[in-house]
Design a protein around this motif. Structure first.
Motif, short mmCIF file in Angstrom:
data_model
loop_
_atom_site.label_atom_id
_atom_site.label_comp_id
_atom_site.label_asym_id
_atom_site.label_seq_id
_atom_site.Cartn_x
_atom_site.Cartn_y
_atom_site.Cartn_z
N SER A 155 0.81 -1.22 0.00
CA SER A 155 0.00 0.00 0.00
C SER A 155 0.84 1.26 0.00
O SER A 155 0.32 2.36 -0.21
CB SER A 155 -0.94 -0.01 1.21
OG SER A 155 -0.19 0.07 2.40
N ARG A 156 2.15 1.14 0.24
CA ARG A 156 3.05 2.29 0.21
C ARG A 156 3.69 2.49 -1.17
O ARG A 156 4.43 3.46 -1.37
CB ARG A 156 4.13 2.12 1.27
CG ARG A 156 3.60 2.16 2.71
CD ARG A 156 4.69 1.89 3.72
NE ARG A 156 4.17 1.85 5.09
CZ ARG A 156 4.91 1.53 6.15
NH1 ARG A 156 6.20 1.23 6.00
NH2 ARG A 156 4.37 1.53 7.35
N THR A 180 3.27 3.91 -3.86
CA THR A 180 2.44 4.94 -4.53
C THR A 180 2.84 5.16 -5.99
O THR A 180 2.05 5.66 -6.79
CB THR A 180 2.55 6.26 -3.77
OG1 THR A 180 3.93 6.63 -3.66
CG2 THR A 180 1.94 6.12 -2.37
N LEU A 227 -0.46 -0.45 -5.45
CA LEU A 227 -1.16 0.31 -4.41
C LEU A 227 -2.59 -0.22 -4.23
O LEU A 227 -3.03 -0.42 -3.09
CB LEU A 227 -1.20 1.79 -4.80
CG LEU A 227 -1.90 2.73 -3.81
CD1 LEU A 227 -1.19 2.72 -2.46
CD2 LEU A 227 -1.94 4.15 -4.38
#
Length: 401
Positions: free
Chosen positions: A209-210, A212, A218
């Protein structure tokens, strides 16, 4: 002596029946009295099935040679015929008896007198016979003697029935202990073997999830985090259910909470963020301390809100209200949509129950059951009403002190 290893009945069952008779303290005295009153040399309580004749208790004054556990060939005994007819057989003297003087039983065992009375349990089950034999004639057809045998047979039947019920209860208790042990092992598996790998998956989701710079990674990370959170909730629900069933109910740690509103509002905000397309209103007015387990009340509200968002109409608002009323914390969650059927309302707090209209994968059906257990553990009540006009509302009332 015809003491033959001929049983085809369960040895365990026969041993249990012999043990049951041996535990009736009056049996030795009964057999002793029978021999004294009739003058006959051998008396016994026999377990008689459709396949075997087994001595359970004996009084042997003539060295007949049969001991508890010893067996006779069933068809060589008159108990076989007594069982078939469910009636007593009484013979003063075989050699003079019109019906039985040519019978094979007295010829095999050298008998002249004989009496056998059925032992029938109160539920109608045929256990066996109370019988006495001798090589000499005896006046056993006397009504007083027959009545004595009948009374003793009834007494033994009643005691055997009591013994059987006690054994059944003990067996059930043993099964319950084994089930409890399995539940404890199940909790251990959930608490360790599932949570550890789930933590690893959660860490992976956090890393993804980091990312980006990569929209696909993501999106995958966010989706995985949502899945991990759902799996964690399922594990918590099953563990709470198992703990509740192991003991007297769900455990709570009550403590004075001066201001419960921030903790309840945090639950509402969390679910509002997770459901941005839904309208969720909140009216909290808790103006006094509440003696409660705050984490359990957060769990209660989360489960009730999750249920309302899942089953309520998507175009209708879900509302949360909390207030102090008559020394009780009143917490209500309401959703719009079709009303619940009356037969659903009766079962709605049952574990693992879900309405037939529930979508697949919607959970285990433990959320509302756990809500009920949390409220019960606080000494409160949880009720549900449902109508077309007012929607479906769950209301928990918990004492503040």
């Amino acid at each position: 002596m015809h003491n033959l290893p001929i049983s085809i009945d369960s040895q365990e069952a026969l041993a249990r029946d012999i043990g049951a008779v041996s535990r009736i303290g009056a049996v030795p005295a009964i057999l002793r009295m029978i021999c004294d009153e009739t003058g006959m040399g051998f008396a016994a309580v026999a377990r008689v099935t459709d396949a075997t004749w087994t001595a359970c208790a004996v009084q042997d004054d003539v060295n007949f040679g049969l001991k508890p556990g010893g067996q006779l060939e069933l068809t060589t005994t008159l108990c076989f015929e007594s069982r078939a007819a469910r009636a007593a057989i009484v013979i003063d003297q075989f050699s003079l008896d019109a019906k039985y003087r040519g019978h094979h039983t007295p010829a095999i065992y050298g008998l002249e007198s004989y009496i056998s009375v059925p032992i029938v349990l109160p539920n109608g089950e045929y256990f066996g016979n109370l019988c006495a034999i001798d090589a000499r004639p005896a006046k056993v057809s006397d009504q007083r003697v027959v009545r004595m045998f009948e009374v003793f047979a009834q007494l033994i039947a009643i005691q055997l029935d009591s013994e059987k019920r006690q054994w059944t209860t003990e067996a059930q208790l043993m099964n319950e202990r084994e089930t409890a042990n399995l539940r404890e092992q199940f909790i251990a598996v959930l608490g360790h073997d599932l949570r550890n790998p789930l933590a690893a998956v959660s860490a992976t989701a956090e890393i993804l999830s980091r990312k980006t710079a990569d929209p696909d990674l993501l999106t995958m990370g966010k989706r995985l985090k949502t899945t991990v959170a759902r799996m964690a909730r399922l594990i918590d629900d099953v563990m709470d259910f198992a703990r509740g069933r192991l003991g007297s109910g769900l455990s709570v740690t009550r403590q004075p909470v001066d201001n419960l509103m921030p903790q309840l509002r945090a639950v509402v905000d969390e679910l509002r963020d997770a459901n941005p397309a839904r309208t969720l209103t909140c009216d909290l007015a808790i103006d006094s301390p509440v003696n409660c387990d705050p984490s359990r009340l957060q769990q209660l509200l989360s489960n009730l809100l999750g249920n309302a968002l899942t089953h309520g109409s998507a175009d209708k608002a879900v509302s949360v209200e909390a207030k102090i009323e008559q020394e009780h914390l009143v917490l209500a969650v309401t959703n719009g949509g079709d009303p619940l059927a009356a037969d659903y309302l009766v079962r709605i707090f049952e574990p693992y129950w879900r309405p037939p209209t529930s979508a697949p994968g919607g959970g285990l059906g433990l959320g509302l059951y756990i809500c009920k257990q949390i409220v019960n553990a606080h000494g409160g009540t949880l009720e549900v009403i449902s109508s077309q006009e007012k929607g479906t509302q769950f209301t928990a009332r918990l004492p503040v002190a």
